[in-house]
Scaffold this motif. Structure first.
Motif, PDB file in Angstrom:
ATOM      1  N   GLY A  23       0.816  -1.208   0.000  1.00 15.98           N
ATOM      2  CA  GLY A  23       0.000   0.000   0.000  1.00 15.98           C
ATOM      3  C   GLY A  23       0.851   1.260   0.000  1.00 15.98           C
ATOM      4  N   ILE A  24       1.911   1.266   0.785  1.00 14.59           N
ATOM      5  CA  ILE A  24       2.800   2.429   0.855  1.00 14.59           C
ATOM      6  C   ILE A  24       3.543   2.635  -0.455  1.00 14.59           C
ATOM      7  CG2 ILE A  24       4.873   3.331   1.985  1.00 14.59           C
ATOM      8  CD1 ILE A  24       3.868   1.796   4.513  1.00 14.59           C
ATOM      9  N   ALA A  25       3.972   1.547  -1.083  1.00 13.18           N
ATOM     10  CA  ALA A  25       4.762   1.628  -2.317  1.00 13.18           C
ATOM     11  C   ALA A  25       3.992   2.258  -3.473  1.00 13.18           C
ATOM     12  CB  ALA A  25       5.253   0.239  -2.716  1.00 13.18           C
ATOM     13  N   ARG A  26       2.660   2.236  -3.388  1.00 10.99           N
ATOM     14  CA  ARG A  26       1.861   2.831  -4.464  1.00 10.99           C
ATOM     15  C   ARG A  26       1.893   4.356  -4.413  1.00 10.99           C
ATOM     16  NH1 ARG A  26      -1.648  -1.716  -3.381  1.00 10.99           N
ATOM     17  NH2 ARG A  26      -2.831  -0.497  -1.857  1.00 10.99           N
ATOM     18  N   GLY A  27       2.255   4.923  -3.270  1.00 12.57           N
ATOM     19  CA  GLY A  27       2.289   6.378  -3.135  1.00 12.57           C
ATOM     20  C   GLY A  27       3.598   6.974  -3.605  1.00 12.57           C
ATOM     21  N   ARG A  28       3.551   8.243  -3.988  1.00 14.73           N
ATOM     22  CA  ARG A  28       4.765   8.930  -4.405  1.00 14.73           C
ATOM     23  C   ARG A  28       5.568   9.358  -3.189  1.00 14.73           C
ATOM     24  NH1 ARG A  28       4.876   9.544  -9.724  1.00 14.73           N
ATOM     25  NH2 ARG A  28       2.924   9.539 -10.909  1.00 14.73           N
ATOM     26  N   SER A  29       6.861   9.457  -3.375  1.00 13.88           N
ATOM     27  CA  SER A  29       7.783   9.570  -2.250  1.00 13.88           C
ATOM     28  C   SER A  29       7.823  10.961  -1.617  1.00 13.88           C
ATOM     29  CB  SER A  29       9.190   9.191  -2.695  1.00 13.88           C
ATOM     30  OG  SER A  29       9.248   7.856  -3.118  1.00 13.88           O
ATOM     31  N   VAL A  30       8.326  10.965  -0.386  1.00  9.72           N
ATOM     32  CA  VAL A  30       8.666  12.184   0.345  1.00  9.72           C
ATOM     33  C   VAL A  30      10.116  12.039   0.793  1.00  9.72           C
ATOM     34  CG1 VAL A  30       8.212  13.590   2.385  1.00  9.72           C
ATOM     35  CG2 VAL A  30       6.307  12.513   1.183  1.00  9.72           C
ATOM     36  N   VAL A  31      10.883  13.119   0.671  1.00 11.07           N
ATOM     37  CA  VAL A  31      12.261  13.097   1.152  1.00 11.07           C
ATOM     38  C   VAL A  31      12.464  14.227   2.154  1.00 11.07           C
ATOM     39  CG1 VAL A  31      13.130  12.043  -0.972  1.00 11.07           C
ATOM     40  CG2 VAL A  31      13.152  14.520  -0.743  1.00 11.07           C
ATOM     41  N   VAL A  32      13.356  13.984   3.095  1.00 12.73           N
ATOM     42  CA  VAL A  32      13.703  14.967   4.110  1.00 12.73           C
ATOM     43  C   VAL A  32      15.220  15.036   4.191  1.00 12.73           C
ATOM     44  CG1 VAL A  32      13.549  15.584   6.543  1.00 12.73           C
ATOM     45  CG2 VAL A  32      11.583  14.537   5.414  1.00 12.73           C
ATOM     46  N   LEU A  33      15.763  16.257   4.150  1.00 15.70           N
ATOM     47  CA  LEU A  33      17.199  16.454   4.209  1.00 15.70           C
ATOM     48  C   LEU A  33      17.533  17.579   5.181  1.00 15.70           C
ATOM     49  CD1 LEU A  33      16.386  16.016   0.963  1.00 15.70           C
ATOM     50  CD2 LEU A  33      18.822  16.304   0.655  1.00 15.70           C
ATOM     51  N   THR A  34      18.668  17.461   5.818  1.00 14.41           N
ATOM     52  CA  THR A  34      19.180  18.582   6.598  1.00 14.41           C
ATOM     53  C   THR A  34      19.973  19.512   5.686  1.00 14.41           C
ATOM     54  OG1 THR A  34      21.192  17.363   7.196  1.00 14.41           O
ATOM     55  CG2 THR A  34      19.327  17.214   8.714  1.00 14.41           C
ATOM     56  N   ALA A  36      22.192  23.647   6.025  1.00 14.16           N
ATOM     57  CA  ALA A  36      22.930  24.449   7.003  1.00 14.16           C
ATOM     58  C   ALA A  36      22.020  25.128   8.020  1.00 14.16           C
ATOM     59  CB  ALA A  36      23.780  25.490   6.280  1.00 14.16           C
ATOM     60  N   ASP A  37      20.855  25.613   7.570  1.00 18.24           N
ATOM     61  CA  ASP A  37      19.987  26.397   8.440  1.00 18.24           C
ATOM     62  C   ASP A  37      18.735  25.669   8.898  1.00 18.24           C
ATOM     63  OD1 ASP A  37      21.683  28.655   8.276  1.00 18.24           O
ATOM     64  OD2 ASP A  37      20.816  29.190   6.341  1.00 18.24           O
ATOM     65  N   GLY A  38      18.661  24.351   8.674  1.00 18.41           N
ATOM     66  CA  GLY A  38      17.482  23.644   9.133  1.00 18.41           C
ATOM     67  C   GLY A  38      17.252  22.319   8.441  1.00 18.41           C
ATOM     68  N   ILE A  39      15.977  21.996   8.233  1.00 19.64           N
ATOM     69  CA  ILE A  39      15.561  20.732   7.627  1.00 19.64           C
ATOM     70  C   ILE A  39      14.538  21.048   6.541  1.00 19.64           C
ATOM     71  CG2 ILE A  39      14.474  18.482   8.044  1.00 19.64           C
ATOM     72  CD1 ILE A  39      15.325  18.749  10.988  1.00 19.64           C
ATOM     73  N   VAL A  40      14.708  20.450   5.359  1.00 21.91           N
ATOM     74  CA  VAL A  40      13.788  20.691   4.253  1.00 21.91           C
ATOM     75  C   VAL A  40      13.010  19.418   3.943  1.00 21.91           C
ATOM     76  CG1 VAL A  40      15.569  20.209   2.511  1.00 21.91           C
ATOM     77  CG2 VAL A  40      13.540  21.536   1.875  1.00 21.91           C
ATOM     78  N   PHE A  41      11.717  19.585   3.671  1.00 20.58           N
ATOM     79  CA  PHE A  41      10.807  18.487   3.325  1.00 20.58           C
ATOM     80  C   PHE A  41      10.349  18.701   1.886  1.00 20.58           C
ATOM     81  CE2 PHE A  41      10.625  19.368   7.766  1.00 20.58           C
ATOM     82  CZ  PHE A  41      10.370  18.175   8.423  1.00 20.58           C
ATOM     83  N   VAL A  42      10.486  17.681   1.055  1.00 20.64           N
ATOM     84  CA  VAL A  42      10.062  17.788  -0.340  1.00 20.64           C
ATOM     85  C   VAL A  42       9.228  16.561  -0.685  1.00 20.64           C
ATOM     86  CG1 VAL A  42      10.768  18.119  -2.737  1.00 20.64           C
ATOM     87  CG2 VAL A  42      12.194  19.028  -0.876  1.00 20.64           C
ATOM     88  N   ALA A  43       8.008  16.786  -1.132  1.00 18.23           N
ATOM     89  CA  ALA A  43       7.107  15.699  -1.512  1.00 18.23           C
ATOM     90  C   ALA A  43       6.622  15.911  -2.928  1.00 18.23           C
ATOM     91  CB  ALA A  43       5.912  15.651  -0.567  1.00 18.23           C
ATOM     92  N   GLU A  44       6.464  14.821  -3.660  1.00 16.22           N
ATOM     93  CA  GLU A  44       5.833  14.902  -4.968  1.00 16.22           C
ATOM     94  C   GLU A  44       4.329  14.873  -4.727  1.00 16.22           C
ATOM     95  OE1 GLU A  44       5.911  12.748  -9.354  1.00 16.22           O
ATOM     96  OE2 GLU A  44       7.275  12.071  -7.776  1.00 16.22           O
ATOM     97  N   ASP A 202       4.869  23.039  -9.569  1.00 17.18           N
ATOM     98  CA  ASP A 202       3.456  22.713  -9.386  1.00 17.18           C
ATOM     99  C   ASP A 202       3.251  21.256  -8.977  1.00 17.18           C
ATOM    100  OD1 ASP A 202       2.673  25.276 -10.061  1.00 17.18           O
ATOM    101  OD2 ASP A 202       2.482  24.801 -12.196  1.00 17.18           O
ATOM    102  N   GLN A 203       4.279  20.433  -9.131  1.00 18.80           N
ATOM    103  CA  GLN A 203       4.203  19.016  -8.756  1.00 18.80           C
ATOM    104  C   GLN A 203       4.831  18.752  -7.400  1.00 18.80           C
ATOM    105  OE1 GLN A 203       6.089  18.048 -12.734  1.00 18.80           O
ATOM    106  NE2 GLN A 203       4.754  16.272 -12.529  1.00 18.80           N
ATOM    107  N   LEU A 204       5.294  19.810  -6.738  1.00 23.46           N
ATOM    108  CA  LEU A 204       6.046  19.643  -5.499  1.00 23.46           C
ATOM    109  C   LEU A 204       5.357  20.330  -4.326  1.00 23.46           C
ATOM    110  CD1 LEU A 204       9.626  20.394  -6.862  1.00 23.46           C
ATOM    111  CD2 LEU A 204       8.670  18.131  -6.367  1.00 23.46           C
ATOM    112  N   GLU A 205       5.456  19.703  -3.180  1.00 27.46           N
ATOM    113  CA  GLU A 205       5.083  20.320  -1.904  1.00 27.46           C
ATOM    114  C   GLU A 205       6.371  20.460  -1.101  1.00 27.46           C
ATOM    115  OE1 GLU A 205       2.481  19.434   2.160  1.00 27.46           O
ATOM    116  OE2 GLU A 205       2.365  18.061   0.458  1.00 27.46           O
ATOM    117  N   VAL A 206       6.704  21.675  -0.733  1.00 28.83           N
ATOM    118  CA  VAL A 206       7.989  21.945  -0.082  1.00 28.83           C
ATOM    119  C   VAL A 206       7.758  22.759   1.186  1.00 28.83           C
ATOM    120  CG1 VAL A 206      10.297  22.941  -0.337  1.00 28.83           C
ATOM    121  CG2 VAL A 206       9.140  21.955  -2.332  1.00 28.83           C
TER     122      VAL A 206
END
Length: 248
Positions: A23-34, A36-44, A202-206
């Motif tokens: 079920g999880i594999a059917r969804g598009r990925s989310v990545v999280v990276l540190t 210098a100034d914090g943590i960024v979240f990027v989702a398709e 337009d395809q990204l949530e950041v």
């Protein structure tokens, strides 16, 4: 009278884990990276209303993949836990580790229950610290396992290949545009070695947890012209001048 069909506990747990994984594999990925100034979240994510990334508390954010109704229930529960703990004790007592433990107990209980199916979700709970060394990122699987991640993590879809790609290329001290570029490259790559896709803003949530933000709440979404400038590598677009409400 026929004999009931027997399934060993080990096989039953393996079947439930496989069900949730598919079920999880059917969804598009989310990545999280540190960075210098914090943590960024990027989702398709093309939806502007159904968020995969959300604020939980002052320095804590949440990202998820899988069934929206299930991880939205978990998000709401996390916000209530954080608000109650912060009100009853002190705002400083609300931290990512405590929230991850609460989620782990909830997911573990549901996963072990024979009366309901396991949640088809994978979560990330992150907290930005006063320095990069204090940043915390936790990944939670459907069975309630908690993994303490360092610097990068990917969930959903092709998370294994994306995670490997990010780990090999991530370095400490990245600027926000550099971290954002790396995250988008990871999401766009073909796990089979084919040509990478092109992902537009337009395809990204950041969103970011920005340790340098003057507000007590460090979470902010990156949208519109500001996101476009960051994707283009503009180092001057990291301020709050184009910021929308913290979790709007």
């Amino acid at each position: 009278m026929s004999t009931p069909f027997y399934v060993s506990p080990q096989q039953a747990m393996a079947d439930r884990a496989e069900y949730a994984r598919k079920g999880i594999a059917r969804g598009r990925s989310v990545v999280v990276l540190t960075y210098a100034d914090g943590i960024v979240f990027v989702a398709e994510n093309t939806s502007r209303a159904l968020h995969k990334v959300s604020e939980i508390y002052d320095r804590i954010a949440f990202a998820a993949v899988g069934r929206y109704n299930e991880f939205e229930n978990l998000r709401i529960g996390g916000v209530r836990y954080a608000d109650l703990r912060g009100y009853s004790y002190d705002r400083a007592d609300v931290n990512a580790r405590g929230l991850a433990n609460v989620y782990a107990q909830t997911l573990g209980t549901i996963f072990s229950s024979t009366g309901e199916k396991p949640y088809e979700v994978e979560l990330i709970v992150a907290e930005v610290g006063k320095s990069p060394q204090d940043d915390q990122i936790y990944r939670l699987t459907p069975d309630g396992s908690v993994v303490d991640e360092q610097h990068t993590v990917a969930v959903g879809g092709n998370s294994e290949s994306i995670g490997t790609y990010l780990e090999q290329r991530h370095t400490e001290g990245l600027t926000l545009p550099e971290a954002l570029k790396l995250a988008v490259e990871g999401l766009a790559r073909d796990p089979n070695g084919g040509q990478a896709r092109t992902l537009t803003q337009d395809q990204l949530e950041v969103a970011v947890l920005d340790r340098g933000r003057w507000q007590q709440r460090k979470f902010k979404r990156l949208v519109g012209a500001q996101l476009g400038r960051l994707l283009a590598g503009d180092e001057t677009a990291t301020g709050d001048q184009e910021d929308e409400p913290a979790d709007g």
